[in-house]
Scaffold this active site. Structure first.
Site, PDB file in Angstrom:
ATOM      1  N   ARG A  70      -5.553   2.824 -16.104  1.00 61.08           N
ATOM      2  CA  ARG A  70      -5.700   3.551 -14.836  1.00 61.08           C
ATOM      3  C   ARG A  70      -6.435   4.896 -14.965  1.00 61.08           C
ATOM      4  NH1 ARG A  70      -2.281   5.042 -11.698  1.00 61.08           N
ATOM      5  NH2 ARG A  70      -3.268   4.245  -9.823  1.00 61.08           N
TER       6      ARG A  70
ATOM      7  N   TYR B 155       0.527  -1.718 -12.235  1.00 66.13           N
ATOM      8  CA  TYR B 155      -0.867  -1.799 -12.682  1.00 66.13           C
ATOM      9  C   TYR B 155      -1.024  -1.174 -14.076  1.00 66.13           C
ATOM     10  CZ  TYR B 155      -1.143  -2.812  -7.733  1.00 66.13           C
ATOM     11  OH  TYR B 155      -0.926  -3.353  -6.492  1.00 66.13           O
TER      12      TYR B 155
ATOM     13  N   GLY C 295       0.764  -1.243   0.000  1.00 70.59           N
ATOM     14  CA  GLY C 295       0.000   0.000   0.000  1.00 70.59           C
ATOM     15  C   GLY C 295       0.792   1.287   0.000  1.00 70.59           C
TER      16      GLY C 295
ATOM     17  N   CYS D 277     -12.749   3.026 -29.153  1.00 70.48           N
ATOM     18  CA  CYS D 277     -14.061   3.652 -29.314  1.00 70.48           C
ATOM     19  C   CYS D 277     -14.804   3.765 -27.993  1.00 70.48           C
ATOM     20  CB  CYS D 277     -14.865   2.868 -30.334  1.00 70.48           C
ATOM     21  SG  CYS D 277     -14.017   2.825 -31.898  1.00 70.48           S
TER      22      CYS D 277
ATOM     23  N   ARG E  20       3.117  -1.339  -5.923  1.00 71.42           N
ATOM     24  CA  ARG E  20       3.293  -0.057  -6.609  1.00 71.42           C
ATOM     25  C   ARG E  20       4.603   0.636  -6.230  1.00 71.42           C
ATOM     26  NH1 ARG E  20      -1.328   2.925  -7.914  1.00 71.42           N
ATOM     27  NH2 ARG E  20      -2.402   1.731  -6.305  1.00 71.42           N
TER      28      ARG E  20
ATOM     29  N   GLU F 101       4.126  -6.499   1.629  1.00 71.30           N
ATOM     30  CA  GLU F 101       3.642  -6.859   0.286  1.00 71.30           C
ATOM     31  C   GLU F 101       3.549  -5.631  -0.610  1.00 71.30           C
ATOM     32  OE1 GLU F 101      -0.174  -8.474   1.206  1.00 71.30           O
ATOM     33  OE2 GLU F 101       0.630 -10.174   2.303  1.00 71.30           O
ATOM     34  N   PRO F 102       4.638  -4.897  -0.770  1.00 67.93           N
ATOM     35  CA  PRO F 102       4.548  -3.699  -1.607  1.00 67.93           C
ATOM     36  C   PRO F 102       4.550  -4.041  -3.095  1.00 67.93           C
ATOM     37  CG  PRO F 102       6.793  -3.993  -0.846  1.00 67.93           C
ATOM     38  CD  PRO F 102       5.994  -5.139  -0.277  1.00 67.93           C
TER      39      PRO F 102
HETATM   40  N1  LLP Z   1      -1.411  -6.952  -0.638  1.00 66.66           N
HETATM   41  C1  LLP Z   1      -2.717  -7.080  -0.907  1.00 66.66           C
HETATM   42  C2  LLP Z   1      -3.505  -8.030  -0.131  1.00 66.66           C
HETATM   43  C3  LLP Z   1      -3.318  -6.325  -1.928  1.00 66.66           C
HETATM   44  O1  LLP Z   1      -4.613  -6.446  -2.175  1.00 66.66           O
HETATM   45  C4  LLP Z   1      -2.529  -5.414  -2.683  1.00 66.66           C
HETATM   46  C5  LLP Z   1      -3.105  -4.622  -3.777  1.00 66.66           C
HETATM   47  C6  LLP Z   1      -1.163  -5.313  -2.364  1.00 66.66           C
HETATM   48  C7  LLP Z   1      -0.638  -6.088  -1.336  1.00 66.66           C
HETATM   49  C8  LLP Z   1      -0.238  -4.382  -3.097  1.00 66.66           C
HETATM   50  O2  LLP Z   1      -0.626  -3.062  -2.951  1.00 66.66           O
HETATM   51  P1  LLP Z   1       0.353  -1.893  -3.408  1.00 66.66           P
HETATM   52  O3  LLP Z   1       1.620  -1.959  -2.587  1.00 66.66           O
HETATM   53  O4  LLP Z   1       0.652  -2.080  -4.849  1.00 66.66           O
HETATM   54  O5  LLP Z   1      -0.402  -0.641  -3.151  1.00 66.66           O
HETATM   55  N2  LLP Z   1      -5.065  -1.514  -9.778  1.00 66.66           N
HETATM   56  C9  LLP Z   1      -5.029  -0.498  -8.739  1.00 66.66           C
HETATM   57  C10 LLP Z   1      -4.390  -1.029  -7.472  1.00 66.66           C
HETATM   58  C11 LLP Z   1      -5.036  -2.280  -6.950  1.00 66.66           C
HETATM   59  C12 LLP Z   1      -4.401  -2.780  -5.691  1.00 66.66           C
HETATM   60  C13 LLP Z   1      -4.911  -4.134  -5.328  1.00 66.66           C
HETATM   61  N3  LLP Z   1      -4.296  -4.729  -4.177  1.00 66.66           N
HETATM   62  C14 LLP Z   1      -4.321   0.734  -9.280  1.00 66.66           C
HETATM   63  O6  LLP Z   1      -3.955   0.754 -10.453  1.00 66.66           O
HETATM   64  O7  LLP Z   1      -4.163   1.734  -8.570  1.00 66.66           O
END
Ligand code: LLP
Length: 456
Positions: free
Chosen positions: A326, A385, A238, A356, A290, A287-288
């Protein structure tokens, strides 16, 4: 930091001019920087050094084999959400023993596959899933390592479509029920309660929701650890990144935008959470997604047409919502810059794709340098993403992907041939077969236009 910057008038990724990549590989084109991927991994790794920890890259953000391999070589693990993703880790030469397997809808086949591969842990989202994992484990005579995902009911203050830690979401088990769920799970055969997991949302640019969630869940971890003997606590992903001023922030310091606005840094994240996590005495999993891959990628596209209406200046490019969804899906912002710097006043522009749909846009009313047909643009911070959410909508083939490493470049995904889009389709048995089946696969060709030639 990230490795996209101007050298003279030309936009570079590490030591490679993006215009050179376009000449060789055409557009649309995803370009990734290995140095940026590695830098973000090590920034987080260093900040968390006082803790026993494992960074499990959320590969849903970017599952290209070369990206996976980059993190595997650095010693990282992976947060996976399907048997397909676990297979990708194996295909990339990674270790399934460092994979956690999350997701609300794991099938029996997926559970069996993950068990056979010896994954690190299942992140379990419901009691029904616990029962299913136990049943499959008994059948296979395996012990299933399990962490239940707690929903801490903390608002992450992020986009509604990417917030996950409140009771309006389908994820996890509510905080108040967790102890009872663990007590029942402890009685299930072939289950080893190995830890607890949480994740509150994505693109968080403030540390407070993280602090609140860990403060709330920490005491629960201590209690459950005493009862069940845990190995780890996973605090999810996150961590947010810079989207606006992404280019300038690469030149200065990636966490500080040109406007001086600071966002969440690995140091601030670690400084805030270490005092809460250290006393737990457990391995900490992260669990990073992004944060690791977002700023490491750009989508390069070519201007096909300029269309001026009374109201708008439309810049019609050859990338579309099928390549990067996105902006259409979350109204998200991606900085757009020309591959060759342009002088002169900026023009308010809508950058749109050829699909389209009115939703097929990358920017609206954005002040951009004046560009014309054949000019090339980079959409920044597209490493997370981006490609993974791509589709064949409008029968558009998936783009080439390049990994850059210093002066080296490698095609890490070939442009999809057009005929491969329907390779798994067929005319129905009772329909007349086409008289002249397509004998040659129409390949997506590398386009070299006059404009790009002239730049040589
Ligand atoms: N762990 C779990 C359980 C998750 O559901 C997610 C993301 C992550 C880790 C990784 O999150 P991050 O570090 O990447 O923020 N498609 C969307 C983002 C969807 C995120 C889904 N879960 C976008 O383009 O912003």
């Amino acid at each position: 930091m990230h490795s996209f910057r101007y050298v003279g008038r030309e936009l570079f990724c590490e030591d490679i001019a993006l215009s050179d990549l376009v000449r060789e590989h055409g557009t649309p084109l995803y370009v990734y920087s290995q140095a940026t991927l590695a830098d973000h991994y090590s920034k987080l790794d260093t900040a968390l050094a006082p803790l026993d920890h494992l960074i499990c890259f959320a590969m849903k953000s970017n599952s290209n084999l070369a990206v996976i391999r980059t993190f595997a070589d650095l010693g990282g693990g992976f947060d996976t959400v399907s048997a397909g993703e676990i297979q990708r880790v194996i295909a990339a030469g990674g270790d399934p023993g460092k994979c956690v397997f999350a997701g609300v809808g794991k099938t029996e086949e997926e559970i069996a596959f993950a068990l056979k591969q010896g994954i690190y842990s299942f992140n379990v989202e419901s009691e029904a899933e616990l029962a299913r994992i136990s049943k499959v484990a008994v059948k296979l005579k395996k012990i299933a390592p399990v962490a239940v995902r707690v929903n801490p009911n903390v608002d992450a203050h992020t986009h509604a479509k990417i917030t996950t830690g409140t009771y309006d979401n389908k994820f996890g088990i509510q905080f108040e029920s967790i102890e009872a769920v663990y007590a029942r799970a402890a009685k299930l055969p072939n289950i080893r309660l190995r830890g607890l997991q949480m994740h509150i949302g994505s693109q968080l640019t403030d540390v407070e929701p993280f602090r609140k969630a860990v403060e709330k869940v920490g005491p629960l971890v201590t209690k459950l650890n005493a009862r069940h003997g845990f190995d780890f606590f996973s605090i999810g992903g996150g961590i947010g990144i810079v989207y606006e001023d992404a280019l300038a922030s690469g030149d200065v310091a990636w966490w500080k935008t040109a406007a001086g606005r600071k966002i969440l840094t690995p140091d601030l994240y670690a400084k805030t959470l270490l005092p809460l996590l250290k006393p737990l005495g457990l391995k900490i999993l992260l669990e990073p997604g992004r944060f690791m891959s977002g700023n490491a990628g750009a989508l390069v596209t070519r201007v096909e047409y300029i269309k001026k209406t009374g109201k708008k200046n439309f810049v019609i490019v050859d990338a579309a919502m099928n390549d990067l969804i996105r902006p259409a899906f979350y109204d998200s912002f991606h900085e757009i810059v020309p591959l060759t710097k342009k002088a002169g006043a900026k023009v308010s522009s809508d950058v749109v794709g050829p699909v389209c749909e009115s939703g097929d846009y990358f920017a609206k009313d954005r002040p951009l340098p004046k560009v014309g047909e054949g000019d090339t643009l980079a959409l920044l911070s597209a490493g997370a993403y981006g490609s993974v959410m791509g589709s064949n909508y409008n029968s558009r083939s998936l783009p080439t992907e390049i990994l850059v490493h210093g002066k080296k470049t490698s095609v890490v995904r070939r442009r999809q041939a057009i005929a491969d889009i329907w390779a798994n389709e067929a005319i129905a048995d009772w329909q007349q077969q086409p008289k002249q089946p397509i004998s040659e696969k129409p390949q997506a060709k590398v386009k070299v236009t006059k404009a790009t030639k002239a730049k040589k």
